[in-house]
Design an enzyme around this catalytic site. Structure first.
Site, PDB file in Angstrom:
ATOM      1  N   CYS A  99      -0.135  -6.233  -6.514  1.00 48.47           N
ATOM      2  CA  CYS A  99      -1.211  -5.295  -6.215  1.00 48.47           C
ATOM      3  C   CYS A  99      -2.379  -5.906  -5.439  1.00 48.47           C
ATOM      4  O   CYS A  99      -2.330  -5.975  -4.232  1.00 48.47           O
ATOM      5  CB  CYS A  99      -1.679  -4.640  -7.508  1.00 48.47           C
ATOM      6  N   ARG A 136      -6.073   7.866  -6.053  1.00 49.96           N
ATOM      7  CA  ARG A 136      -5.377   6.587  -6.118  1.00 49.96           C
ATOM      8  C   ARG A 136      -3.875   6.830  -6.212  1.00 49.96           C
ATOM      9  O   ARG A 136      -3.435   7.932  -6.558  1.00 49.96           O
ATOM     10  CB  ARG A 136      -5.845   5.803  -7.350  1.00 49.96           C
ATOM     11  N   HIS A 211       2.834  -3.313 -11.127  1.00 47.37           N
ATOM     12  CA  HIS A 211       2.407  -3.992 -12.351  1.00 47.37           C
ATOM     13  C   HIS A 211       3.578  -3.771 -13.309  1.00 47.37           C
ATOM     14  O   HIS A 211       4.705  -3.821 -12.913  1.00 47.37           O
ATOM     15  CB  HIS A 211       1.133  -3.357 -12.921  1.00 47.37           C
TER      16      HIS A 211
HETATM   17  N1  GLN Z   1      -8.341  -3.334  -5.566  1.00 50.02           N
HETATM   18  C1  GLN Z   1      -7.082  -2.927  -5.154  1.00 50.02           C
HETATM   19  C2  GLN Z   1      -6.882  -1.432  -4.956  1.00 50.02           C
HETATM   20  O1  GLN Z   1      -7.428  -0.599  -5.672  1.00 50.02           O
HETATM   21  C3  GLN Z   1      -6.060  -3.480  -6.101  1.00 50.02           C
HETATM   22  C4  GLN Z   1      -5.974  -2.755  -7.407  1.00 50.02           C
HETATM   23  C5  GLN Z   1      -5.102  -3.436  -8.403  1.00 50.02           C
HETATM   24  O2  GLN Z   1      -4.832  -4.621  -8.290  1.00 50.02           O
HETATM   25  N2  GLN Z   1      -4.658  -2.717  -9.392  1.00 50.02           N
HETATM   26  O3  GLN Z   1      -6.156  -1.089  -4.072  1.00 50.02           O
END
Ligand code: GLN
Length: 265
Positions: A99, A136, A211
């Site tokens: 990520c 998101r 993840h």
């Molecule tokens: N900051 C990054 C995003 O939101 C990575 C997020 C994360 O590692 N879960 O894209």
């Protein structure tokens, strides 16, 4: 004389980059080594770590982070530290990056708020957050690993297509340049929810939005990392002792059924 083999796991910024259970990836590598009688040392890579320590790692694990923590890390990974990081990846040290970590391996990351932050430029990709009011990319994700020869090696090891099951939660969208994707999305968003690709694969680097944690759900990737790291370190062919993963297999089957992905396992 028989000598215990040792694996040194470099863990990138454990207190800044371990969202959504990403430390499970480190634990998974550690346990799968220990169950096979291998000795394991975990080396945290932090803002205080000397470059000479960084050079000692046999495999690297990097987790996710929110934009603010990620920015701190990206600002620390400059100069000599960045050079060593690049060198060890180019040499073929394997790593798994989740990520936020792949975002910092690319050319840059544009956060939701604030200015573009330079990455290591190791992977030919860029990541951009489309804005704090944009949704998101969150949910379970399933994809097939495609790059050669990784896909063939995994298929041989598994006797079936290498399917990764994970969980993604990212605001940033990643766009690949010349680097190969890690796989083709079957379910979920992947890199940007548009082009059907997930992650990136370069040298022995596995970069992904999964993840999960990724490795306990997909132990064949953990074993590939361990085997690749040991072969590089000891310069001999390594065959890992099998581990009973039947419980994981049941969990994977349940997950694929729940996600209505039927044809793969
Ligand atoms: N900051 C990054 C995003 O939101 C990575 C997020 C994360 O590692 N879960 O894209």
């Amino acid at each position: 004389m028989f000598q215990t083999k040792e694996l040194r796991i470099g863990w990138l910024y454990p207190s800044l980059m371990s969202t959504y259970g990403d430390r499970g990836n480190v634990i998974c590598l550690q346990r799968r080594c220990q169950w096979r009688g291998l000795s394991v040392t975990i080396i945290p890579i932090t803002q205080q770590t000397e470059v000479s320590t960084f050079k000692k790692v046999d495999v690297i694990v990097g987790g996710g982070a929110q934009d603010r923590q990620q920015e701190i890390v990206m600002r620390d990974l400059q100069g000599a530290k960045a050079e060593v990081f690049k060198d060890i990846i180019e040499e073929g040290i394997p790593g798994v990056f989740t990520c936020g970590s792949p975002q910092l391996l690319g050319h840059y990351y544009e956060p939701a708020v604030g200015r573009r932050i330079d990455g290591l430029g190791l992977l030919d990709l860029v990541s951009k957050h489309p804005g704090a009011d944009m949704p998101r990319c969150v949910g379970d994700v399933v994809f097939e690993v495609t790059p050669s020869p990784l896909a063939e090696a995994l298929r041989k090891q598994l006797g079936k297509p290498p399917i990764i099951i994970g969980f993604e939660n990212h605001g940033g969208r990643t766009y690949l340049g010349k680097v190969e994707p890690l796989g083709k999305v079957i379910k979920g968003y992947g890199n940007n929810g548009e082009d059907g690709y997930e992650g990136a694969f370069y040298r022995h680097v596995i970069a992904t939005y999964c993840h999960g944690p990724l490795l306990p759900k997909n132990p064949f990737i953990a074993d590939w990392l361990i085997q690749t790291a040991l072969q590089k370190k000891y310069q001999v062919e390594i065959t890992l002792d099998p581990i009973d993963d039947s419980l994981t297999e049941l969990a994977r089957k349940a997950m694929l059924e729940r996600l209505e992905v039927s044809y793969v396992e």
